[in-house]
Design an enzyme around this catalytic site. Structure first.
Site, short mmCIF file in Angstrom:
data_model
loop_
_atom_site.label_atom_id
_atom_site.label_comp_id
_atom_site.label_asym_id
_atom_site.label_seq_id
_atom_site.Cartn_x
_atom_site.Cartn_y
_atom_site.Cartn_z
N HIS A 110 -0.74 -10.43 -4.22
CA HIS A 110 0.18 -10.07 -5.31
C HIS A 110 0.55 -11.32 -6.09
O HIS A 110 0.46 -12.44 -5.59
CB HIS A 110 1.44 -9.38 -4.78
CG HIS A 110 2.23 -10.16 -3.79
ND1 HIS A 110 1.84 -10.33 -2.48
CD2 HIS A 110 3.41 -10.82 -3.92
CE1 HIS A 110 2.76 -11.04 -1.83
NE2 HIS A 110 3.72 -11.37 -2.69
N HIS A 121 -0.68 -8.60 1.29
CA HIS A 121 -1.41 -7.84 0.27
C HIS A 121 -1.33 -8.72 -0.97
O HIS A 121 -0.23 -9.07 -1.40
CB HIS A 121 -0.74 -6.49 0.03
CG HIS A 121 -1.46 -5.59 -0.92
ND1 HIS A 121 -1.85 -4.31 -0.56
CD2 HIS A 121 -1.86 -5.74 -2.20
CE1 HIS A 121 -2.45 -3.72 -1.59
NE2 HIS A 121 -2.45 -4.58 -2.62
N CYS A 130 0.84 -1.21 0.00
CA CYS A 130 0.00 0.00 0.00
C CYS A 130 0.87 1.25 0.00
O CYS A 130 0.56 2.24 -0.68
CB CYS A 130 -0.94 0.00 1.20
SG CYS A 130 -2.29 -1.20 1.08
#
Length: 112
Positions: free
Chosen positions: A98, A96, A7
């Site tokens: 990916h 996150h 982020c």
């Protein structure tokens, strides 16, 4: 909530070597490449892992997979492997979602 490293990269607070960006995703070179071409594709919406993909956010995954061939071609490869690690036991170190895209060398059939 503490921002995750991806982020922070998406928001421009941590530098990266971008290879593609649009309103839904960012692709950037991996800091520790395992092949001559190794980049990550991340959705701009924070989704923790593949376990958290649902009918509301799956549009990000669809978009990433539609763009990977174009990004790979821009990086000089047409044959590549896409890897997603889901959870810490599977090797996910950044929580996150990916996708690793690796290529530029013969990878063979063996995954590990």
């Amino acid at each position: 909530m503490t921002m995750c490293v991806f982020c922070e990269i998406i928001n421009g607070n941590i530098p990266s070597t971008k290879v593609y960006e649009d309103d839904m995703m960012l692709a950037f070179k991996d800091l520790n490449p395992v092949a001559p071409v190794h980049f990550l594709c991340v959705p701009k919406k924070h989704i923790e892992s593949a376990n958290d993909v649902d009918e509301l956010n799956s549009v990000y995954v669809k978009h990433i997979f539609e763009k990977i061939p174009e990004i790979a071609k821009s990086q000089g490869i047409s044959s590549y492997r896409i890897i997603n690690n889901c959870g810490s036991d599977a090797g996910q170190t950044v929580m996150h979602l990916h996708f690793h895209v690796i290529g530029g060398v013969e990878l063979g059939e063996k995954l590990i």
